[in-house]
Write a protein that holds these residues in place. Structure first.
Motif, PDB file in Angstrom:
ATOM      1  N   SER A 133       0.809  -1.229   0.000  1.00 38.54           N
ATOM      2  CA  SER A 133       0.000   0.000   0.000  1.00 38.54           C
ATOM      3  C   SER A 133       0.840   1.276   0.000  1.00 38.54           C
ATOM      4  O   SER A 133       0.529   2.225  -0.716  1.00 38.54           O
ATOM      5  N   PHE A 134       1.891   1.318   0.805  1.00 39.21           N
ATOM      6  CA  PHE A 134       2.709   2.528   0.895  1.00 39.21           C
ATOM      7  C   PHE A 134       3.646   2.705  -0.306  1.00 39.21           C
ATOM      8  O   PHE A 134       4.256   3.754  -0.454  1.00 39.21           O
ATOM      9  N   TYR A 135       3.757   1.692  -1.154  1.00 42.78           N
ATOM     10  CA  TYR A 135       4.653   1.751  -2.294  1.00 42.78           C
ATOM     11  C   TYR A 135       3.922   2.018  -3.609  1.00 42.78           C
ATOM     12  O   TYR A 135       4.545   2.155  -4.646  1.00 42.78           O
ATOM     13  N   ARG A 136       2.609   2.079  -3.574  1.00 48.72           N
ATOM     14  CA  ARG A 136       1.822   2.288  -4.793  1.00 48.72           C
ATOM     15  C   ARG A 136       2.061   3.681  -5.350  1.00 48.72           C
ATOM     16  O   ARG A 136       2.175   4.651  -4.605  1.00 48.72           O
ATOM     17  N   ASP A 137       2.104   3.789  -6.689  1.00 46.99           N
ATOM     18  CA  ASP A 137       2.319   5.105  -7.293  1.00 46.99           C
ATOM     19  C   ASP A 137       1.028   5.912  -7.389  1.00 46.99           C
ATOM     20  O   ASP A 137       1.056   7.087  -7.730  1.00 46.99           O
ATOM     21  N   ASP A 138      -0.120   5.303  -7.049  1.00 48.62           N
ATOM     22  CA  ASP A 138      -1.381   6.027  -7.045  1.00 48.62           C
ATOM     23  C   ASP A 138      -1.878   6.295  -5.624  1.00 48.62           C
ATOM     24  O   ASP A 138      -3.041   6.621  -5.406  1.00 48.62           O
ATOM     25  N   GLY A 175       0.867  -3.838 -14.420  1.00 45.55           N
ATOM     26  CA  GLY A 175       2.245  -4.043 -13.965  1.00 45.55           C
ATOM     27  C   GLY A 175       2.616  -3.150 -12.795  1.00 45.55           C
ATOM     28  O   GLY A 175       3.675  -3.295 -12.197  1.00 45.55           O
ATOM     29  N   ARG A 176       1.736  -2.231 -12.418  1.00 49.69           N
ATOM     30  CA  ARG A 176       2.047  -1.270 -11.359  1.00 49.69           C
ATOM     31  C   ARG A 176       2.117  -1.903  -9.969  1.00 49.69           C
ATOM     32  O   ARG A 176       2.934  -1.516  -9.150  1.00 49.69           O
ATOM     33  N   THR A 177       1.267  -2.876  -9.690  1.00 54.00           N
ATOM     34  CA  THR A 177       1.324  -3.553  -8.392  1.00 54.00           C
ATOM     35  C   THR A 177       2.650  -4.292  -8.253  1.00 54.00           C
ATOM     36  O   THR A 177       3.292  -4.250  -7.197  1.00 54.00           O
ATOM     37  N   ILE A 178       3.080  -4.957  -9.305  1.00 51.23           N
ATOM     38  CA  ILE A 178       4.347  -5.701  -9.273  1.00 51.23           C
ATOM     39  C   ILE A 178       5.508  -4.732  -9.110  1.00 51.23           C
ATOM     40  O   ILE A 178       6.453  -5.002  -8.363  1.00 51.23           O
ATOM     41  N   ARG A 179       5.465  -3.601  -9.786  1.00 53.42           N
ATOM     42  CA  ARG A 179       6.522  -2.602  -9.634  1.00 53.42           C
ATOM     43  C   ARG A 179       6.611  -2.153  -8.181  1.00 53.42           C
ATOM     44  O   ARG A 179       7.696  -2.069  -7.597  1.00 53.42           O
ATOM     45  N   ALA A 180       5.476  -1.883  -7.559  1.00 52.20           N
ATOM     46  CA  ALA A 180       5.457  -1.468  -6.148  1.00 52.20           C
ATOM     47  C   ALA A 180       6.015  -2.571  -5.262  1.00 52.20           C
ATOM     48  O   ALA A 180       6.795  -2.306  -4.338  1.00 52.20           O
ATOM     49  N   LEU A 184      -4.177 -10.217 -17.447  1.00 56.42           N
ATOM     50  CA  LEU A 184      -5.222  -9.488 -18.168  1.00 56.42           C
ATOM     51  C   LEU A 184      -4.673  -8.759 -19.385  1.00 56.42           C
ATOM     52  O   LEU A 184      -5.430  -8.129 -20.123  1.00 56.42           O
ATOM     53  N   GLU A 185      -3.360  -8.831 -19.591  1.00 54.61           N
ATOM     54  CA  GLU A 185      -2.682  -8.315 -20.790  1.00 54.61           C
ATOM     55  C   GLU A 185      -3.027  -6.861 -21.117  1.00 54.61           C
ATOM     56  O   GLU A 185      -3.337  -6.522 -22.242  1.00 54.61           O
ATOM     57  N   ARG A 186      -2.932  -5.998 -20.115  1.00 54.45           N
ATOM     58  CA  ARG A 186      -3.159  -4.562 -20.302  1.00 54.45           C
ATOM     59  C   ARG A 186      -1.988  -3.772 -19.738  1.00 54.45           C
ATOM     60  O   ARG A 186      -2.150  -2.893 -18.904  1.00 54.45           O
ATOM     61  N   ARG A 187      -0.774  -4.056 -20.167  1.00 57.36           N
ATOM     62  CA  ARG A 187       0.412  -3.470 -19.563  1.00 57.36           C
ATOM     63  C   ARG A 187       0.548  -1.980 -19.788  1.00 57.36           C
ATOM     64  O   ARG A 187       0.311  -1.473 -20.872  1.00 57.36           O
ATOM     65  N   GLU A 188       0.956  -1.321 -18.719  1.00 50.84           N
ATOM     66  CA  GLU A 188       1.405   0.065 -18.763  1.00 50.84           C
ATOM     67  C   GLU A 188       2.903   0.110 -18.501  1.00 50.84           C
ATOM     68  O   GLU A 188       3.561   1.085 -18.815  1.00 50.84           O
ATOM     69  N   LEU A 189       3.430  -0.953 -17.890  1.00 57.62           N
ATOM     70  CA  LEU A 189       4.853  -1.080 -17.589  1.00 57.62           C
ATOM     71  C   LEU A 189       5.351  -2.407 -18.171  1.00 57.62           C
ATOM     72  O   LEU A 189       4.605  -3.385 -18.206  1.00 57.62           O
TER      73      LEU A 189
END
Length: 169
Positions: A63-68, A102-107, A129-134
């Motif tokens: 939670s504290f590492y999320r970019d949103d 990919g944002r959760t994995i990045r965090a 779900l094949e909707r990558r942003e990263l």
């Protein structure tokens, strides 16, 4: 999921076999498995048991590492991460329920590296779900799924583990 789709248990059996083969192929000894809160932990518990891993399962709440974080705020049930062993030089098996942007994995990787530099990170996910942003790709995937723009998928559990497709509110 939807009618005719494989069950979570069937996907987990497939993933366990693929993961076991990957660990053997890469000659990984004594990996540390870490589940991402919440669904990833439920899946990791099952995989951890199926693989017979020695070290206790690690749990991460990113939670504290999320970019949103500033946009969505803090979830009221944030819990501290618990890693039972050092990650420095270890082969880490990182488990999440769904990979989309990919944002959760990045965090999760940002937090993981705060505990030490792993020798490797193997990403395991139930659904892609094949909707990558990263540019992040899972090493072991149970299956892929395409959802409409107004749909989301939810893993419920922990017993039984089921997948539900829901309409966005």
């Amino acid at each position: 999921m939807t009618s005719g789709s494989p069950s979570v248990d069937a996907l987990l059996d497939k993933m366990s076999q693929e993961l076991s083969a990957l660990i053997s192929q890469r000659k990984i000894e004594d990996p540390l498995m870490v589940g991402i809160h919440t669904g990833g932990v439920w899946l990791a518990e099952r995989l951890h048991t199926q693989l017979g891993l020695k070290d206790p399962l690690g749990v991460m709440d990113i939670s504290f590492y999320r970019d949103d974080f500033t946009q969505v705020g803090l979830h009221p049930k944030v819990k501290p991460s618990q890693l039972p062993a050092a990650t420095e030089g270890r082969h880490v098996l990182l488990v999440d329920d769904v990979i989309m942007s990919g944002r959760t994995i990045r965090a999760a990787m940002n937090e993981l590296f705060d505990y030490g530099r792993p020798a490797s990170v193997t990403l395991i996910t139930l659904l892609d779900l094949e909707r990558r942003e990263l540019p992040i790709q899972a090493d072991v995937v149970g299956g892929t799924l395409s959802l409409g723009d107004n749909q989301l998928i939810k893993l419920t559990g922990p017993d039984p583990l089921t997948l539900e497709i829901r309409e966005r509110p």
